[in-house]
Each structure stands twice: as C-alpha cells, then as structure tokens.
Design a protein around this motif. Structure first.
Motif, short mmCIF file in Angstrom:
data_model
loop_
_atom_site.label_atom_id
_atom_site.label_comp_id
_atom_site.label_asym_id
_atom_site.label_seq_id
_atom_site.Cartn_x
_atom_site.Cartn_y
_atom_site.Cartn_z
N LEU A 36 35.94 72.25 -1.77
CA LEU A 36 37.38 72.87 -2.03
C LEU A 36 37.44 73.80 -0.98
N ASN A 37 36.41 74.60 -0.37
CA ASN A 37 36.70 75.68 0.49
C ASN A 37 37.28 74.95 1.76
N GLU A 38 36.43 73.85 1.94
CA GLU A 38 36.94 73.11 3.39
C GLU A 38 38.36 72.75 3.35
N ALA A 39 38.84 72.02 1.97
CA ALA A 39 40.35 71.83 1.80
C ALA A 39 41.48 73.04 2.04
N LYS A 40 40.74 74.24 1.59
CA LYS A 40 41.29 75.39 1.92
C LYS A 40 41.52 75.74 3.40
N LEU A 41 40.46 75.59 4.04
CA LEU A 41 40.26 75.88 5.39
C LEU A 41 41.24 74.94 6.35
N HIS A 42 41.27 73.55 5.87
CA HIS A 42 42.49 72.96 6.61
C HIS A 42 43.73 73.38 6.46
N LEU A 43 43.97 73.65 5.09
CA LEU A 43 45.35 74.16 4.91
C LEU A 43 45.56 75.63 5.76
N ARG A 45 44.24 65.85 5.27
CA ARG A 45 42.71 66.40 5.57
C ARG A 45 42.63 67.33 4.12
N ALA A 46 43.19 68.17 3.68
CA ALA A 46 43.06 68.73 2.48
C ALA A 46 43.10 68.05 1.39
N PHE A 47 44.03 67.15 0.97
CA PHE A 47 44.00 66.34 0.13
C PHE A 47 42.74 65.44 -0.11
N GLU A 98 42.30 89.06 11.95
CA GLU A 98 41.58 88.53 10.91
C GLU A 98 41.49 87.07 10.88
N GLY A 99 42.40 86.51 11.94
CA GLY A 99 42.63 84.88 11.90
C GLY A 99 43.11 84.54 10.54
N ALA A 100 44.19 84.98 10.23
CA ALA A 100 44.82 84.80 8.83
C ALA A 100 45.68 83.53 8.72
N ASP A 101 45.98 83.46 7.47
CA ASP A 101 46.74 81.89 7.01
C ASP A 101 47.83 81.68 7.93
N VAL A 102 48.11 80.52 8.24
CA VAL A 102 48.98 80.11 9.25
C VAL A 102 50.39 80.30 8.52
N MET A 103 50.38 80.27 7.27
CA MET A 103 51.80 80.51 6.54
C MET A 103 52.05 81.88 6.80
N GLN A 104 51.20 82.85 6.57
CA GLN A 104 51.54 84.24 6.79
C GLN A 104 52.02 84.60 8.09
N ARG A 105 51.22 83.81 9.36
CA ARG A 105 51.79 83.94 10.50
C ARG A 105 53.26 83.71 10.60
N VAL A 106 53.53 82.35 10.19
CA VAL A 106 54.93 81.88 10.57
C VAL A 106 55.94 82.73 9.59
#
Length: 772
Positions: free
Chosen positions: A394-401, A409-411, A583-591
């Motif tokens: 599940l953490n790997e799915a979160k990482l891809h997301l 890949r997340a699915f 921090e290498g944050a979430d791509v959604m936050q960067r967008v």
C-alpha cells in the motif's frame, strides 16, 4: 482481601458443566453449543472485522449464572420433561458440602486417566475421556493444580463464594426431588444447625455480595481483561472509555498485586491524553517489571514504544536515538518481526516528516524511498509477515501516486495488497478505504471518494483505528465544503463523539479541520477580522499532519490574494514552494502551488506572466491524472488567453473541461470556469462585424450565451457563499445591460449587487454575534 489466583465460582461451574458433558449427560443436539460456550469462556477468540464486537462487561469475564441459564435452558436433557439446565443445576446443588468440592476435583482427575478395557466395558454409553493436552484437558489440569495449591483458608472462602454464587438458582431446586431439603450444607443439616446458631454463623454467616465480588474475578481473569484493553488501545489507538475507568480502578485496587499489563494500559491512556511525563513513568514501570520477570526479550519493544512516544510529541532527536537502539537490539536478539516493524516505522516517519527528521540528523538508513520499500517487501516475504507486506504494498501504491507515476501502477499495488488482505485475513480495511478515497478524489470522482469514506464509517468503524475514523470524517468534511455546505461540514466535525477529543492528537486534528472550514467560509464572506483571528490561532507545529499543514499554508495565501496583498502572498508562496521542494512533497501539492502562483499574477493584473506557469501545471496534472488541478490550470490558461484576445481558443478549452468539472461538485472552481467562459463569449461578441447581418446575429447569440454562463457562474458562487464572485457577476450583468442601452435594467442589476453585498455583511454580523 486479595483476589484468587485462578479458581472462581464461575470456573467451578464450568468444571461442573465439563463433568456433565463427559458423563454423557449432554444430548448430541446440544454438544456443539455447550462446547462452544465452555471454550469461549476459557479461550476467548480474537476480535474480527467480519462481526460486530460485543460490549464487554464484567459478566463477560466472570461468567454469571445467567450466562449458563441462557445457554442451557433451550436444550432438553435425558430426564423426561427436564431441560439441560435442570441437569446442570442438579449437579451444582448436589455439591452440598465442602467435602463434595474435593470429590468434584477427584472425579475430574478420573476423566484424564487412561481407562482400562474393563472400565470401558462398565462405563455407560457416551462416556467421554479427555486427553491431557486437549483444551478441556488443559482446563482441568490447571484447575486441579491450582486447587491443590490453595491454602485451607482460601479453599473455605472459595467454597463460601460458590454457595453465594449459585444462590440465585435456589428456586430451580424445587423442581428437583431431594435437593431442596439439603440446604446450603448437608453436614450442617445433619447436625441440626440453622441460621442464627453460633457455629452456623461462624461458617456461613459472612456470605454477602462483597464475598462474591472478591471472588468474581481471579488474577487470571484480570490479566485477560488487561490484555483485551491493550488490544483495543494498540489496535484502535484510543483511550480507555470513561465508563470502564472506574471498574478497572476498583479491580486493580481490590487485587493484592496488580498485573504488570496495568502499567502498559496506563501508559497508552496517558500517552493519548498528552501526558508526556506520566506516559514515560508508566512505560518504565512496565518494562522494569518485565526485566524482573526475566523477560528480557521485550527490551527492544520498550525502546520501540519510547521512540514512537518521542515522535508523537515532536521530539525527533530522542526518537531517532531510541529507534536506532531498537534496531540494534532487535538484530542482537534476532527478533525479525520487531526489526521489520522498526524499519517500516522509520520509513513512514521519514516520509511524513522529512524536514523534522533531517533536522534531527537522520541521513537515511534504507537508501532511497523505492529501495527502502523494496527491502521491506523482500524481508516481509522472507519472514512471511503478511501484515507488513500488505502495508508495504500500500505504501508503494502511495509512492507512485505522490511521485506522479501512471495511476495504473498505483492500482496494481493496491489490488495486490487487497488480495493479500483477503487471502491472509488481514484487517487493514481503513487504510485501503482512505487510499481509494484519495485516489478517487485525484481522478475527479468526488462522489466515489465520499462513498469510500462512508463505507469505512458505517461498515468498518468497529475494527478501524480511531485515527482512520477521524481522517475519514475530515475528508468528508472537505468534500462537503467544496459544495458550500459549511454548516453541514461543521456539524460533521461536531458529531465526533466526546471520547475522541480526550486524545490530544485527535482533538488537535479536529480543531484544525474546524478552523480550516471556518477560514474558507470567512474568506468567501470577506470577513477579514475573522480570517485574522483564525489564522493567528491555526498555527501548525512539528507534529501536525503534513496534509493539514499544507492546507493551512494554502488558505493563508488565498487570504492574502483576496485582500489584494500580493507581495505578502508571493512571499508566502515562495516559502511554501521551497519547503515542498526540500521535502520532496506530493506532486499534487506542487501543482497547486503553480496554479496559485498563476492566480497571483492574474489578480495582480499581469496574467501573461503566469502563462508558462499555468501551462506547466496543466502538463504535469495531465500526466499524473490530477483532474481537479488540470481543470483549474486549464481555466487559468483560458483566462490568460482571454486577456490576450484569443477568445475562440479559450472558449474551446473551457467547453472541453466544464462537463467533467461539474461531476466533481466543486462549485467554486465551476463558478470560475463559467465566468471565464462568459468572458470568452463577450470577447467573441466584440470581434463581430456589425455591418453584416451575420455579424449582428452572431453578436446577439454570443451575448446571450455570455449572459447564460454568467448566470451559471453566479449560481455557483452563491452556493459557495462567495460574495466577491457573486457581486462580480452582477456587475458584469449591469455592464452588459448598459452596453445594450437599457439603463433601467442596468440600474436593477446594480441594486441587486448592493443587496447581495449588504446580505453578505448582515450574514457575517449574525455569525459573529452567534460566536460571541
């Protein structure tokens, strides 16, 4: 008076029932219910998410006589016209002297002996002998050993408590011939002793409810109760319920020596309450007792609990030192499970709080994040630690997301984890539901996101940790806020039960969510005094959830933009962007940071400067399938194209995304898109040649469409209670009416503008008076 070690009146009754079963006194139709009842009382089953747990009360531990009646009265016995309850009570009341108690244990010993062939021939049909290693054999062996170890005084008290325990069933003896005349003690009856005589009062005059209460629970039962509380505290992350605290305190005070698990229960309770000092005190006490009991294998778990406690209170330096010692000790003791869990927790902390962990001197133990997950996955498969393997997938799915990789890949990893949960019966439903809710929200399916949260709250709330339960409510709250239903959102947060607020972490989370809802509403209402008050109180600390911390920073920036403080907004945005990059944050936050930057340029009147920023945000959002960000970015591009005179291109872009945006039920974004579309049609109308009939007809058509979309934008802004947006659309309507030469209609729209503004100010004043 100290509690008994193992034997209690309820266990004596269980032994009587076992003796009845082995002596062929139980019909075949009742064997399964009777055995199930005996085993459930002696060997409790672990909790399962597939069934709703029972409310555990004291009688569940001590097994009152009523529990025996509920099980046995529905089955018939070998005696005509009598139930199995009658046969059971007959055996209970045939124990009419202290000597009969010894005879019971002698008979039980005969059930474990290997019978000879002659004894087998003489035994009645259905006679059962038990193996010493069977569950019932284990129960009998331990009961006999504990009874032999009892001092005479304790044995007398046990017998007296048993008499008081079975006393409520005395009315049943009237149905059985020969039992009612024997009384409490046949020896006392033969001697002619009656209540009131000195010798009788010496032996049985002390029988009372206190005697039964002292022997209702043994130390073994108390340890089982503590284990149950520990399971609930660790698995659900909650505190001891208020209605359970007083009974637990009374049980511990009445026992001569409290079990060491009591210190661990107090540790978890004070930890969740935010009592840092007391939590350390109880943790040290528990593991000091563990060391005295020669259980040194638990030392690494003491360090692990200490590391988690330090991190929960924001002491990351101490947490890293403790977890490093945990890993070293687990390797020395070859405790693979503790080692894997420690590494997994370290990976989780490094991902959730990268700035704090780096500031504390953590340089990474597992390499990159992908390498760390691969290592944990390999170790979990090697040791067959399936719960860790499921969490790692599940953490790997979160990482891809989070990295913006393809959603497939997340699915893929999500389905692997779900399949493992079903195959190995792993109760990890809450994490999966929350992840699927977040995934649906990123894909623009807010309805599905809400469904997953409701599924967690209504179907799995008994087996999910309190943390996941609160997060599901928080996510539903923000989904409702997108529709402009602020009152419903606040009622959701207020509906969270009071015991949840007793945990300082959950209370802080709920407080921040409530503050964010009120802050968004205040920004839409242009209530700047409320915004300043809320921003001063909503200050995240090092232990605040990273997602909430980002939302707080984003709301603060939008407050500056709404007030026209563009310099402060840009400065705050640059600080947030640098922090996310570090921090290498979430791509959604960067967008979202890119979209906010383009919005600052638009509001400042320099929309062209945000073109490349909005284009980059749209490109990244499209590749990562961040649909809400894509719609906002495309809307920003359309607005910039409108400012550059490219009205036809802006119109085509907006027509492509508005139908999808409406399915997301984010009315504020939909209102902005409709407003930009109305501007595009007004721009197209202004480009038409009025000297031709075609140009005149197209101009009327475009103006009509512009009015339609401006009305729709006004409706969206009205649903979100955005006063500025609604007033802006009314001003556009007034300007359009004035351009057509209709001064009366323009005046009406101007009056409507003033009325909407006054209503907004009145609503703001009413809300302030209610808060006061």
């Amino acid at each position: 008076m100290s509690k008994p070690r193992y034997l209690t009146p309820s266990r004596i009754s269980l032994l009587v029932l076992v003796n009845l079963y082995c002596s062929s006194g139980v019909p075949s139709s009742a064997i399964v219910p009777v055995l199930s009842f005996i085993l459930s009382q002696c060997f409790p089953t672990p909790p399962s998410a597939a069934r709703v747990p029972r409310v555990v009360k004291q009688h569940d531990i001590s097994t009152s006589v009523r529990a025996f009646e509920d099980v046995l009265h529905r089955h018939s016995s070998s005696m005509p016209g009598r139930t199995l309850l009658d046969a059971f009570l007959k055996h209970m009341w045939e124990m009419n002297s202290f000597d009969e108690l010894f005879n019971l244990f002698d008979r039980l010993g005969g059930l474990l002996a290997r019978p000879s062939e002659e004894e087998l021939r003489n035994d009645p049909p259905g006679r059962v002998y038990l193996s010493p290693t069977s569950p019932l054999g284990t129960l009998i062996r331990r009961a006999r050993v504990e009874f032999v170890r009892l001092p005479f005084d304790d044995a007398i008290r046990l017998w007296s408590a048993f008499i008081a325990y079975r006393a409520p069933t005395a009315q049943w003896t009237k149905r059985l011939v020969g039992l009612s005349s024997s009384g409490v003690d046949s020896v006392a009856t033969e001697m002619g002793l009656e209540p009131g005589d000195g010798l009788y009062e010496t032996a049985y005059g002390h029988l009372s409810s206190e005697e039964v209460a002292d022997h209702a629970l043994s130390l073994d039962d108390l340890e089982r109760l503590m284990e149950f509380q520990l399971d609930r505290l660790q698995r659900l992350g909650c505190r001891v319920p208020d209605d359970m605290k007083d009974p637990l305190r009374e049980m511990l005070e009445s026992s001569g020596t409290a079990p060491r698990q009591a210190h661990l229960v107090k540790f978890f309770d004070t930890w969740k309450a935010g009592d840092y000092t007391s939590a350390f005190d109880h943790l040290h006490r528990y593991f000091d007792y563990a060391m005295q009991a020669r259980e040194r294998i638990h030392y690494q778990y003491a360090l692990l609990h200490m590391a988690i406690l330090h991190a929960d209170f924001g002491c990351f330096d101490e947490a890293i030192a403790a977890i490093n010692e945990t890993i070293a000790t687990a390797r020395e003791n070859q405790d693979i499970h503790c080692l894997n869990f420690s590494l997994n927790w370290l990976h989780h902390m490094n991902k959730s709080y990268p700035k704090q962990m780096k500031g504390a001197g953590y340089m990474g133990m597992l390499g990159s994040e992908k390498e760390g997950l691969a290592f944990l996955k390999a170790k979990a498969r090697e040791t067959k630690t399936y719960n860790l393997l499921s969490a790692t997938l599940l953490n790997e799915a979160k990482l891809h997301l989070l990295m913006g990789d393809p959603v497939t890949r997340a699915f893929d990893h999500l389905f692997q984890s779900s399949h493992l949960n079903l195959k190995e019966n792993i109760s990890n439903y809450g994490s999966h539901m929350l992840f699927q809710s977040a995934l649906s929200s990123r894909l623009g399916l807010n309805y599905m996101s809400n469904v997953y949260c409701e599924l967690l709250l209504h179907c799995y709330h008994h087996s999910c940790p309190v943390d996941e339960h609160v997060r599901a409510i928080g996510r539903r709250t923000f989904l409702v806020v997108q529709k402009g239903q602020y009152t419903e959102a606040l009622s959701m947060l207020n509906s969270i039960n009071t015991p949840t607020h007793h945990s300082i972490k959950f209370h802080h989370y709920i407080f921040l969510c409530t503050g964010l809802v009120k802050l968004k509403r205040a920004i839409h209402w242009t209530d700047w005094a409320a915004c300043e008050a809320l921003l001063s109180s909503l200050q995240p600390d090092s232990a605040t959830d990273p997602e909430l911390s980002f939302l707080l920073s984003e709301s603060r920036i939008y407050y500056f933009i709404a007030r026209g403080m563009f310099s402060e907004a840009f400065k705050a945005l640059e600080g947030l962007s640098a922090s996310l990059k570090e921090e290498g944050a979430d791509v959604m936050q960067r967008v979202e940071v890119l979209i906010t930057k383009a919005e600052i340029f638009r509001q400042a009147g320099e929309a062209e400067r945000g073109f490349s920023v909005a284009l980059r945000a749209a490109s990244v959002a499209f590749k990562a399938r961040l649909m809400p960000c894509l719609w906002s970015a495309v809307g920003m591009l359309a607005n910039i194209l409108n400012s550059l005179g490219e009205f036809d291109a802006a119109m085509r872009l907006l027509h492509a995304i508005i139908p999808q945006s409406l399915e997301n039920f984010d009315y504020f974004v939909s209102g902005k898109l409709y407003s930009h579309l109305g501007d595009s049609y007004m721009g197209l109308a202004g480009q038409q040649d009025l000297t031709t009939s075609t140009g005149t007809r197209l101009r009327v058509l475009y103006v009509s469409r512009a009015e339609t979309y401006i009305d729709r934008a006004r409706e969206c802004f009205k649903k979100t209670e955005n006063v500025d947006g609604e007033c802006e659309q009314l001003m556009k309507k007034a300007v359009m009416a004035k351009l057509r030469g209709d001064e009366k209609l323009a005046e009406e729209w101007a009056q409507n503008h003033n009325k909407v503004w006054e209503d907004g100010m009145k609503r703001m004043a009413d809300n302030q008076s209610q808060d006061d």
